[in-house]
Scaffold this active site. Structure first.
Site, PDB file in Angstrom:
ATOM      1  N   GLN A  91       0.818  -1.211   0.000  1.00  0.00           N
ATOM      2  CA  GLN A  91       0.000   0.000   0.000  1.00  0.00           C
ATOM      3  C   GLN A  91       0.857   1.269   0.000  1.00  0.00           C
ATOM      4  O   GLN A  91       1.616   1.490   0.942  1.00  0.00           O
ATOM      5  CB  GLN A  91      -0.888   0.005   1.247  1.00  0.00           C
ATOM      6  CG  GLN A  91      -1.788   1.223   1.365  1.00  0.00           C
ATOM      7  CD  GLN A  91      -2.538   1.247   2.678  1.00  0.00           C
ATOM      8  OE1 GLN A  91      -2.037   0.801   3.705  1.00  0.00           O
ATOM      9  NE2 GLN A  91      -3.752   1.761   2.668  1.00  0.00           N
ATOM     10  N   GLY A  92       0.734   2.094  -1.031  1.00  0.00           N
ATOM     11  CA  GLY A  92       1.483   3.345  -1.089  1.00  0.00           C
ATOM     12  C   GLY A  92       0.591   4.532  -0.759  1.00  0.00           C
ATOM     13  O   GLY A  92       0.153   5.257  -1.655  1.00  0.00           O
ATOM     14  N   TYR A  93       0.308   4.709   0.492  1.00  0.00           N
ATOM     15  CA  TYR A  93      -0.555   5.812   0.939  1.00  0.00           C
ATOM     16  C   TYR A  93       0.274   6.899   1.647  1.00  0.00           C
ATOM     17  O   TYR A  93       0.439   7.996   1.173  1.00  0.00           O
ATOM     18  CB  TYR A  93      -1.624   5.292   1.903  1.00  0.00           C
ATOM     19  CG  TYR A  93      -2.932   4.893   1.269  1.00  0.00           C
ATOM     20  CD1 TYR A  93      -2.986   4.285   0.024  1.00  0.00           C
ATOM     21  CD2 TYR A  93      -4.139   5.111   1.932  1.00  0.00           C
ATOM     22  CE1 TYR A  93      -4.198   3.911  -0.540  1.00  0.00           C
ATOM     23  CE2 TYR A  93      -5.353   4.741   1.382  1.00  0.00           C
ATOM     24  CZ  TYR A  93      -5.380   4.138   0.142  1.00  0.00           C
ATOM     25  OH  TYR A  93      -6.581   3.772  -0.401  1.00  0.00           O
TER      26      TYR A  93
ATOM     27  N   GLU B 164     -10.965  -1.645   5.032  1.00  0.00           N
ATOM     28  CA  GLU B 164      -9.852  -2.074   5.872  1.00  0.00           C
ATOM     29  C   GLU B 164     -10.295  -2.122   7.320  1.00  0.00           C
ATOM     30  O   GLU B 164     -10.005  -3.052   8.054  1.00  0.00           O
ATOM     31  CB  GLU B 164      -8.679  -1.099   5.719  1.00  0.00           C
ATOM     32  CG  GLU B 164      -7.457  -1.506   6.534  1.00  0.00           C
ATOM     33  CD  GLU B 164      -6.378  -0.432   6.569  1.00  0.00           C
ATOM     34  OE1 GLU B 164      -6.584   0.653   5.989  1.00  0.00           O
ATOM     35  OE2 GLU B 164      -5.331  -0.694   7.189  1.00  0.00           O
TER      36      GLU B 164
ATOM     37  N   SER C  21      -5.353   6.831  12.324  1.00  0.00           N
ATOM     38  CA  SER C  21      -5.129   6.713  13.770  1.00  0.00           C
ATOM     39  C   SER C  21      -6.475   6.730  14.505  1.00  0.00           C
ATOM     40  O   SER C  21      -7.483   7.156  13.953  1.00  0.00           O
ATOM     41  CB  SER C  21      -4.263   7.874  14.262  1.00  0.00           C
ATOM     42  OG  SER C  21      -5.045   9.056  14.300  1.00  0.00           O
TER      43      SER C  21
END
Lengths: 398, 384
Positions: free
Chosen positions: A125-127, A244, A383
């Site tokens: 995942q490239g977030y 997710e 978060s």
């Protein structure tokens, strides 16, 4: 309202239990608490499930989902947790795949879904970026159109297990002039073997190499790897995060963890008596188990309303917050339970060939490392503070 | 597994919700609470008319064929409206004992509970017994075929409005023995029964109930002589599930009022609901409420499982809801600021009811201990 399993559901449970008993890879037994697994270890059970057609239960049936009811999915995760099964990683199965089958074109579905199902293709995942964490929409990695390609430049970080990845899904800025930061972002699939991608390890406080920095320098990606519409990527990114979150509660796994904690506390001694007989400690476990029961029933209610046709909504933020709080508390109490033998360092000092594995009782191995590692859970996936922002805005309307 | 309500249950909720909205607004409630009677017998009659008082009983017993889930639906609405009428004492407790009684007892008392004619109160607590259901100084001594009761029951909710009591008393054994406890039905106007009535902090009425050489016949015993404790625990677990549902209703309103207030109230030039520190607290209240709903479903659905499962479920729910109720009540007042402290605003009254629910039928500590004890019974012999 009732909690009963129908005869069909009991038959299903028996079938699943039998299948797991006969097919769960022997080499994976007892491996559950470690973080430094090989690619083959991570994928072993996934591949077995892929062959059986059970690796992607939550997908729509036409893409290879099992069509199980919410109760069957509950049974499925319970049965896997019973043996501490190492489940398929989320990056392909429950993160990028729902985006591909919901927003991708037919070619993308045909190209990518089979490899995710079978466990042949590993996704990352490239977030996040160094400057874009909770404020994800401030991301700076660019994708500039050049003929039939996008040219990607920038730096992603916290790329989990990218060292094993074949493909990645990246959020990139395609319109730097957009008025709002959420506009002008695109969702692009990238072959990790493309020239210009460099993956550098980040060592975490528990000693593991779980995450990476991913540097992108003039990485040329064919335009057909754009998912959906250019500049609409933020919509897909949010959709992905909701998916997710719904898997993130980890109820069945935490239940198994409470059981393990109880066993540890019955072996550890305080003044010659089992720690479990200390009222102080026993009540801490009770409180944890009670909180877990509440989470379990909240998840069941969520699954039931999903089955009634409502997709995972902002309510899934509750599962993320409460689920991760419980996972953390569990590792905290486990470390408390093992006492002095929390200290030996399982991953040792790199290069010395010396590690503390196996000094104390087996159940103390990695207790501290796991506790340290699990602090990540309230930080990742948005978060827990961001989850509260989501609930505040989407549910309370503040 | 199924989390849907039946059509009947949805109808109960809708009609009760309408009744409370139309006839149980906060100002009306305040007048009722401050009146001499402290309740509205005519409201009780309307509850009977709606079928609420017979909803949880089987059709053989003359009820509507529902069960604890129907009681849960009723109690959640009662919680939203801060209803003071004695549904738990009379229907859940009184009815809960008598539906397990003899045919003669059912005939004599249960139909009256369902019609609203008989109003029961549950006299189980004692001044020195705290939450231990077997710690009884009240005695019932054998006297011919019958018994003579002597003792003092504490904080009997709804007693001033009651026609009858269900009374727990020791028929044999030592003060805290689990054996030797029996359950009696006693008419309030029986010779030797006296009460001292008073209001409670959450708007209800209660009494200290004194039994002085009260003679009852053998037919007054509910269940088995000397073996009443399992029955008492069964019924109190049902009562726990019911007040957990009530708490969920009260939490919902306390939270909604707080969110609404934070939208209206301006300080520093903006609605205080714009401040993240308050937003997150209201989100925490929301999550506590959701977890409480989950625990209420869980405990209610497990009432008919085996004894240990049922007890653990009820205690787990009571712990969680006690904690959630305290948090939501305190934060609702806090976010309302000075206004939250005033008697004039409803929010403080929700806080008070939520506070009292924690200590009814055992508080957080009591049930955490009970849960832990039951868990140890579950364990394999690993702890040698």
């Amino acid at each position: 309202m009732n909690l009963d399993f129908s005869p069909e559901e009991i038959a299903f449970r028996n079938e699943v239990r039998e299948f797991i008993r006969e097919n769960y890879p022997k080499e994976l037994e007892g491996i559950g608490s470690r973080e430094d697994l090989t690619r083959e270890e991570f994928l072993a059970w996934h591949k077995v499930l892929g062959k059986k057609g059970w690796s992607t239960p939550a997908w729509p049936e036409k893409y290879g989902g099992t069509g199980w009811t919410s109760t069957q999915r509950y049974i499925w995760s319970e049965e896997n947790a019973r043996v501490d099964a190492l489940m398929p990683l989320p990056f392909g199965v429950s993160m990028v795949a729902p985006v591909i089958y919901t927003f991708g074109n037919e070619e993308q579905k045909a190209r990518h879904l089979p490899g995710i199902r079978s466990g042949e293709v590993w996704w990352c995942q490239g977030y996040s970026e160094p400057g874009a964490g909770s404020d994800l929409a401030s991301l700076k990695t660019t994708a500039v159109r050049d003929g039939d390609h996008y040219v990607l430049n920038g730096q992603k970080t916290w790329t989990t297990l990218a060292q094993h990845a074949d493909w990645g899904f990246f959020l990139c800025r395609t319109d730097p002039t957009a008025k709002k930061p959420q506009e002008g972002i695109s969702f692009i699939l990238v072959d990790m073997n493309t020239p210009g991608i460099e993956v550098k390890p980040i060592k975490l406080i528990d000693g593991t190499h779980e995450v990476n920095e991913t540097w992108l320098t003039d990485v040329r990606v064919p335009v057909e790897n754009l998912v959906g519409t250019e500049n609409e990527g933020w919509t897909y990114a949010k959709f992905l995060l909701a998916h997710e979150r719904s898997g993130i509660a980890g109820v069945a796994r935490s239940k198994r963890g409470v059981e393990r904690l109880r066993n540890i506390a019955s072996e550890e001694l305080v003044d010659g008596k089992p720690l479990l007989q200390s009222q102080d400690f026993a009540r801490k476990i009770s409180q944890l188990e009670i909180d877990l029961t509440a989470l379990e029933f909240t998840e069941l209610r969520t699954l039931a309303s999903e089955a009634a046709g409502k997709g995972p909504g902002p309510e899934s933020s509750i599962l993320k917050v409460k689920g991760t709080e419980i996972q953390q508390r569990l590792t905290e109490l486990t470390l408390e339970a093992v006492g002095n033998y929390g200290a030996p360092y399982g991953y040792g000092m790199e290069g010395t060939g010396n590690d503390g594995f196996g000094v104390g009782p087996d159940h103390a191995n990695f207790a501290a490392e796991t506790y340290f590692n699990m602090r990540k859970t309230s930080i990742y996936g948005g978060s827990n503070e961001i989850q509260r922002n989501i609930i505040s805005k989407m549910i309370l309307g503040l | 597994m199924d989390f849907n309500f039946t059509e009947e249950q949805n109808m109960i909720r809708d009609s009760l919700s309408r009744l409370i909205r139309e006839q149980y607004d906060f100002d009306t409630r305040r007048k009722v609470v401050e009146s001499e009677a402290g309740w509205r017998p005519e409201m009780w009659a309307q509850f009977a008319e709606l079928g609420l008082l017979m909803a949880p009983f089987s059709e053989e017993d003359g009820g509507l064929g529902g069960g604890p889930i129907d009681a849960m639906v009723v109690m959640e609405e009662f919680g939203k409206g801060l209803v003071v009428e004695p549904y738990v004492p009379s229907v859940v407790c009184g009815g809960g004992f008598l539906k397990r009684g003899t045919d003669a007892q059912k005939e004599e008392y249960l139909s009256g509970i369902m019609s609203g004619e008989n109003v029961f109160a549950f006299a189980y607590a004692e001044p020195r017994g705290r939450y231990n259901l077997a710690d009884l100084e009240t005695t019932a001594k054998k006297d011919g075929a019958g018994y003579v009761l002597n003792g003092h029951k504490a904080v009997v909710i709804g007693a001033p409005w009651a026609t009858h009591f269900v009374v727990t008393a020791r028929t044999s054994g030592d003060r805290r023995d689990s054996k030797g406890v029996s359950v009696f039905v006693v008419a309030k106007d029986a010779q030797g029964v006296s009460t001292r009535d008073y209001p409670t902090v959450d708007g209800r009425r209660a009494s200290e109930v004194y039994f002085e050489n009260v003679s009852v016949g053998a037919e007054a015993v509910i269940g088995e002589v000397d073996n009443g404790l399992p029955l008492i625990e069964t019924v109190t677990d049902e009562a726990i599930a019911a007040i957990c549902a009530e708490a969920c209703g009260a939490m919902k309103v306390a939270h909604a009022m707080t969110v609404e207030y934070s939208r209206q109230r301006k300080q520093f030039g903006v609605p205080i609901g714009k401040f993240q520190v308050l937003q997150h607290r209201m989100v925490d209240m929301f999550m506590e409420h959701e977890q409480s709903i989950s625990m209420t479903y869980m405990a209610t659905l497990k009432l008919d499982e085996d004894e240990v499962t049922r007890k653990k479920a009820a205690s787990a729910a009571k712990v969680r809801i006690g904690q959630a109720g305290r948090f939501i009540g305190q934060e609702a007042v806090q976010i309302h600021g000075g206004m939250g402290m005033t008697d004039e605003l409803a929010v403080g009254h929700y806080f008070k009811r939520l506070t009292m629910i924690d200590s009814e039928f055992g508080n957080i500590d009591h049930h955490l201990k009970r849960y832990t004890g039951l868990t140890e019974m579950d364990l394999p012999a690993a702890a040698e």
